[in-house]
Design a protein around this motif. Sequence first.
Motif, PDB file in Angstrom:
ATOM      1  N   PRO A  32      78.982  73.148  17.741  1.00 19.54           N
ATOM      2  CA  PRO A  32      80.298  71.382  16.978  1.00 19.54           C
ATOM      3  C   PRO A  32      81.788  71.956  15.576  1.00 19.54           C
ATOM      4  O   PRO A  32      82.355  71.757  16.114  1.00 19.54           O
ATOM      5  CB  PRO A  32      79.209  70.058  16.861  1.00 19.54           C
ATOM      6  CG  PRO A  32      78.206  70.714  17.931  1.00 19.54           C
ATOM      7  CD  PRO A  32      77.884  71.950  17.726  1.00 19.54           C
ATOM      8  N   PRO A  33      80.116  72.702  14.844  1.00 22.13           N
ATOM      9  CA  PRO A  33      81.685  73.013  13.626  1.00 22.13           C
ATOM     10  C   PRO A  33      82.919  73.834  13.796  1.00 22.13           C
ATOM     11  O   PRO A  33      83.785  73.854  13.254  1.00 22.13           O
ATOM     12  CB  PRO A  33      80.646  73.474  12.829  1.00 22.13           C
ATOM     13  CG  PRO A  33      79.230  72.143  12.858  1.00 22.13           C
ATOM     14  CD  PRO A  33      79.338  72.312  14.399  1.00 22.13           C
ATOM     15  N   ARG A  34      82.230  74.795  14.844  1.00 18.15           N
ATOM     16  CA  ARG A  34      82.937  75.850  15.671  1.00 18.15           C
ATOM     17  C   ARG A  34      83.701  74.751  16.550  1.00 18.15           C
ATOM     18  O   ARG A  34      85.148  75.457  16.094  1.00 18.15           O
ATOM     19  CB  ARG A  34      82.909  77.009  16.461  1.00 18.15           C
ATOM     20  CG  ARG A  34      83.532  77.813  17.009  1.00 18.15           C
ATOM     21  CD  ARG A  34      84.140  78.403  15.547  1.00 18.15           C
ATOM     22  NE  ARG A  34      84.369  79.869  16.297  1.00 18.15           N
ATOM     23  CZ  ARG A  34      86.027  80.231  15.669  1.00 18.15           C
ATOM     24  NH1 ARG A  34      86.351  79.918  14.526  1.00 18.15           N
ATOM     25  NH2 ARG A  34      86.815  80.822  16.283  1.00 18.15           N
ATOM     26  N   VAL A  35      83.698  74.206  16.803  1.00 15.27           N
ATOM     27  CA  VAL A  35      85.193  73.418  17.974  1.00 15.27           C
ATOM     28  C   VAL A  35      85.504  72.234  16.859  1.00 15.27           C
ATOM     29  O   VAL A  35      87.149  72.571  16.705  1.00 15.27           O
ATOM     30  CB  VAL A  35      84.330  72.244  18.922  1.00 15.27           C
ATOM     31  CG1 VAL A  35      85.090  72.114  19.225  1.00 15.27           C
ATOM     32  CG2 VAL A  35      83.550  73.472  19.538  1.00 15.27           C
ATOM     33  N   SER A  36      85.013  72.356  15.838  1.00 15.59           N
ATOM     34  CA  SER A  36      85.808  71.552  15.050  1.00 15.59           C
ATOM     35  C   SER A  36      86.561  72.169  14.278  1.00 15.59           C
ATOM     36  O   SER A  36      88.102  72.478  14.140  1.00 15.59           O
ATOM     37  CB  SER A  36      85.422  70.778  13.986  1.00 15.59           C
ATOM     38  OG  SER A  36      84.404  69.525  14.553  1.00 15.59           O
ATOM     39  N   GLN A  37      86.876  73.428  13.895  1.00 17.39           N
ATOM     40  CA  GLN A  37      87.395  74.707  13.447  1.00 17.39           C
ATOM     41  C   GLN A  37      88.750  74.976  14.075  1.00 17.39           C
ATOM     42  O   GLN A  37      89.578  74.893  13.436  1.00 17.39           O
ATOM     43  CB  GLN A  37      86.570  75.998  13.059  1.00 17.39           C
ATOM     44  CG  GLN A  37      85.499  75.809  11.908  1.00 17.39           C
ATOM     45  CD  GLN A  37      84.666  77.178  11.640  1.00 17.39           C
ATOM     46  OE1 GLN A  37      85.083  78.371  12.016  1.00 17.39           O
ATOM     47  NE2 GLN A  37      83.888  76.967  10.901  1.00 17.39           N
ATOM     48  N   ILE A  38      87.878  75.347  15.403  1.00 19.16           N
ATOM     49  CA  ILE A  38      89.111  76.092  16.069  1.00 19.16           C
ATOM     50  C   ILE A  38      90.695  74.477  16.215  1.00 19.16           C
ATOM     51  O   ILE A  38      91.190  74.786  16.444  1.00 19.16           O
ATOM     52  CB  ILE A  38      88.978  75.888  17.942  1.00 19.16           C
ATOM     53  CG1 ILE A  38      87.491  77.739  17.453  1.00 19.16           C
ATOM     54  CG2 ILE A  38      89.537  76.116  18.691  1.00 19.16           C
ATOM     55  CD1 ILE A  38      86.746  77.686  18.958  1.00 19.16           C
TER      56      ILE A  38
END
Length: 262
Positions: A236-242
């Motif tokens: 989820p943090p990677r999704v937020s970054q993207i």
Amino acid sequence: MSPALDPRSYEDMDTEALFAEFARTHDNQLKWEIAMRYTGLVKSIALQIRGVFCSFTQLDDIINEGLIVLADAVEKFDPSKGRFEMYVSKRIRGMIVDLARQQDWVPRTVRQRAQRIEKAMTELYNVSGRIPTDRQVAEHLGITMEEYQEAMANASLHSILSLDELFETHDQWPAGPDGESASGNIPEQALMNEELAQVMSNAIRSMKENEQLVLSLYYEQNLKMKDIAAVMDITPPRVSQIHARAVQKLKVIMEKYLNDGA
């Protein structure tokens, strides 16, 4: 004060006539009858900026809050000064953004870092005419890639609010799901909205595949960050970054478009 009409006759009257009758009687039931006719406008605006509120409340709750805004606007609206839709749209958007800000517990340092990244992206874009890479932004700011990625993971809501503030500043918003702008459906506005939507579409097509996918799943499929993470098999943090990166790219491009046309 003159007596109000029989409520059963309201449904046979057009909205302009209802406003005239309300100006004459200030009947409370009539006020809510007018407000109810604009629930579609609330829904349209809410869907345009669903990323602002979807993490903490549902669309139905926004519509209920919007009805209160509508009723208050009916009380204060002067029909001689323009269209009600244009008058109330900013109020509805402001209500949604205020709700989001009340829920935004991101520390000030995190928000300030997101603002610095956004400013750096704009500066580099204005120099080269191209959206800078993550590494270029990090180097421009003198921070490590780890610091940059951490900032982007926390920047999602800030990025959405920042993009919405840009459209509000220029009094322009993308067309809603029904093809109409929240600012009204006058011919000039319709043409501007068509051009605005085309610029946004081109901007999104210029993004990386994973950024396009996150935007599609988030805004078109209405998936939450954790669900997108499962679909893409990332955290989820990677999704937020993207997501934050994609929205910031969109803001940089739209800011140049809107400012050049100012």
